[in-house]
Design a protein around this motif. Structure first.
Motif, PDB file in Angstrom:
ATOM      1  N   ARG A  80      84.879  18.936  13.348  1.00 46.88           N
ATOM      2  CA  ARG A  80      84.642  20.049  12.524  1.00 46.88           C
ATOM      3  C   ARG A  80      86.107  20.896  12.050  1.00 46.88           C
ATOM      4  N   LEU A  81      86.877  21.024  13.056  1.00 41.62           N
ATOM      5  CA  LEU A  81      88.353  21.514  12.851  1.00 41.62           C
ATOM      6  C   LEU A  81      89.030  20.659  12.329  1.00 41.62           C
TER       7      LEU A  81
ATOM      8  N   MET B 147      88.597  21.098   8.664  1.00 45.58           N
ATOM      9  CA  MET B 147      89.026  22.341   8.170  1.00 45.58           C
ATOM     10  C   MET B 147      90.660  21.942   7.734  1.00 45.58           C
TER      11      MET B 147
ATOM     12  N   LYS C 100      92.149  23.804  17.440  1.00 45.90           N
ATOM     13  CA  LYS C 100      91.999  25.130  16.842  1.00 45.90           C
ATOM     14  C   LYS C 100      93.473  25.945  16.730  1.00 45.90           C
TER      15      LYS C 100
END
Ligand SMILES: Cc1cc2nc3c(=O)[nH]c(=O)nc-3n(C[C@H](O)[C@H](O)[C@H](O)COP(=O)(O)OP(=O)(O)OC[C@H]3O[C@@H](n4cnc5c(N)ncnc54)[C@H](O)[C@@H]3O)c2cc1C
Ligand code: FES
Lengths: 410, 104
Positions: free
Chosen positions: A380-381, A384, A405
């Protein structure tokens, strides 16, 4: 009948679109037309939980009936749209009913690609609907012999489910390895090994050339001259977009209903979204793709709905899908084949992620595999980062102790 | 009657992150927000019973690692498809270097 928004196809995409129209404040009539008789349901469990659950499997509905009523969405089930009269802006149903539209969304999805030599066999099955799933499930008995043609997601998920039900499984894959499409070799290898450990026989570079029925069995003849006797064969060689309705209405189609980056077809009043459409991905220089992925269907449905109301949004999401086989969870964000360089990052002991970088260092995809949901958060990171067109430092991507992150904050 | 259970120490959880906490046969998720407050919810996603502690915390949102269903972990509110059922939340307090959760 008052003109309103009409959606053809009540799958993941059509349902999301219907609700998104209401969420965007539209108050006119919303009509959702679906060929299936059930309240719209999720397909991903069909090859997974539906096959292995102890109890008689239940459909997982996308939204409860009460919610359709509450949002005043008219769901017309068991109804196939047979033609579109673009001049008079009318959808005609098989039973001669007519539904006028102001704007129309085609969310007709895809159906399993047929393998001509198998079409006349009573022991050959494909999987798309809940009924298909029940028919296959009823035959997955301990000791049953199953041939699966096609080493793609659905075939492999079914192979895993069939092993869990105690059936013996042979997978026939015409190409050199399983999951040629969309999954890098290093990850395909992990899945291949897991299947073999579970006792699945995988035959690559082999085609199924003919299917001969007896009363209870089917003899599957392979391109290498061998014949496998099976109780059933499942054909999982991909899906074909449902475009006949669009074609007969004179809309542009290719490998899917052709839409622009706002999901508009060649008729500006008609949109198409989900598995049925082929669309340009801004993130990859406008490359045209057709995806068969759950989240894409949802997001495109929502966006098409907003654009039907005049929003003019461009579709920019990063492609994403998952697959579950045994205890393994696979997730892929972006298009791995856009990558020129691959960086591996280990996640704990049993999981890893591959980052795919373009020639200019831009992160274009990430694919990960591991037990359970061990890769979900990092994929998911990565997604992004991909959406931002980030060029992360390869050394940091590889270092398990550097939090992804923190790269996002950079 | 209140029933405050010790879950962890504050520094067991990074800021803007989440930790799994199991107690009496149930599983919970404990969050530390970017502004250093603590929150707790049921531990499993309401879509497919997946541990939310494997998910991503962004601001006041926890995102499920399985299909990216999103919840506000402060209120438990499900933020839309594929999740439509809210998460139950529990009161949390930090006292003498311990994070405590109230399991009514
Ligand atoms: C077994 C299985 C497992 C899957 N697993 C995963 C997974 O793990 N991860 C993932 O990302 N994706 C998965 N997918 C893919 C995902 O389910 C699809 O991408 C998604 O269903 C697409 O939604 P859609 O609404 O575009 O099309 P569909 O779900 O195909 O819905 C289209 C609907 O339109 C109806 N229709 C078609 N023509 C007409 C007409 N003329 N009139 C009325 N109705 C019509 C059809 O009957 C159908 O109900 C899986 C799919 C299957 C089949
Ligand atoms: S299990 Fe959480 S979103 Fe599906």
């Amino acid at each position: 009948m008052k003109m309103g928004m009409v959606i053809i196809g009540a799958g993941e995409c059509g349902v999301r679109a219907a609700f998104a129209l209401r969420e965007s404040g539209y108050e006119g009539p919303v009509t959702l037309i679906g060929a299936e008789r059930h309240l719209p349901y999720e397909r991903p469990p069909l090859s997974k939980d539906t096959m292995v659950s102890q109890d008689h499997p239940a459909r997982r509905t996308i939204a409860a009936e009460a919610l359709f009523n509450e949002r005043n969405i008219a769901f017309i089930g068991s109804s196939t749209a047979s033609s579109i009269d673009r001049g008079n802006k009318l959808v005609k149903l098989e039973d001669d009913r007519q539904v006028p539209y102001e704007r129309l969304l085609l969310a007709t999805g895809a159906i399993p690609r047929a393998l001509p030599p198998a079409t006349n066999s009573r022991h050959c099955f494909t999987l798309r609907s809940f009924e298909d799933a029940l028919a296959i499930r009823a035959r997955l008995r301990p000791g049953a012999r199953i041939v699966i043609v096609g080493g793609g997601f659905i075939g492999l998920e079914l192979a895993a489910s069939a092993r869990q039900r105690g059936a013996s499984v042979t997978v026939i894959e015409p190409q050199g390895r399983i999951m040629m499409r969309g999954v890098p070799e290093e990850i395909a290898k992990v899945i291949d090994t897991r299947h073999r450990d579970a006792g699945v026989e995988i035959l690559c570079d082999t085609g199924a050339v003919s299917f001969t029925d007896t009363v209870n069995n089917v003899a599957v003849s392979l391109s290498n001259g061998n014949v496998i006797l099976a109780d059933l064969a499942i054909i999982g060689i991909g899906a074909t977009p449902v475009t006949a309705l669009a074609e007969s209405a004179g809309l542009e189609t290719g490998n899917g209903i052709i839409v622009n980056d706002r999901l508009q077809t060649s008729d500006a009043e008609i949109y198409a979204a989900g598995d049925c459409c082929i669309f340009p991905l801004a993130l990859y220089g406008g490359r045209r793709v057709r995806l068969e992925a759950w989240r894409n269907a949802q997001e495109q449905g929502s966006l098409a709905a907003r654009n039907m109301l005049g929003a003019k949004e461009q579709y920019q999401s990063v492609p994403w899908f998952w697959s579950d086989q045994y205890e393994l969870g696979l997730q892929v964000a972006g298009l791995p084949d856009e990558g020129k360089q691959t960086i591996r990052r280990d996640v704990g002991e049993a999981a890893f992620i591959l980052f795919h970088l373009a020639g200019d260092g831009r992160l274009v995809a990430a694919s990960g595999i591991g037990p359970g949901n061990s890769v979900g958060k990092d994929i998911r990171l990565a997604e992004m980062l991909i959406a931002r067109g980030a060029r992360p430092d390869p050394g940091q991507l590889a270092a398990s102790n550097v939090k992804l992150k923190s790269l996002l904050a950079a | 009657m209140s029933n405050w259970i010790e879950a962890c120490a504050p520094d067991d959880i990074d800021e803007e992150d989440v930790m799994r906490f199991d107690h009496a046969g149930k599983t919970f998720a404990i969050y530390r927000s970017p502004d250093d407050e603590f929150f707790a919810t049921d531990g499993l996603c309401t879509h497919e019973h997946i541990h939310l502690a494997d998910g991503l915390v962004m601001d006041e949102i926890i995102e499920c690692p399985k299909h990216n269903g999103r919840f506000n972990y402060k209120t438990g509110e499900a933020k839309g498809a594929p999740v439509c059922v809210n998460l139950r939340t529990y009161p949390v307090k930090v006292e003498s270097g311990k994070v405590l959760i109230e399991l009514g």
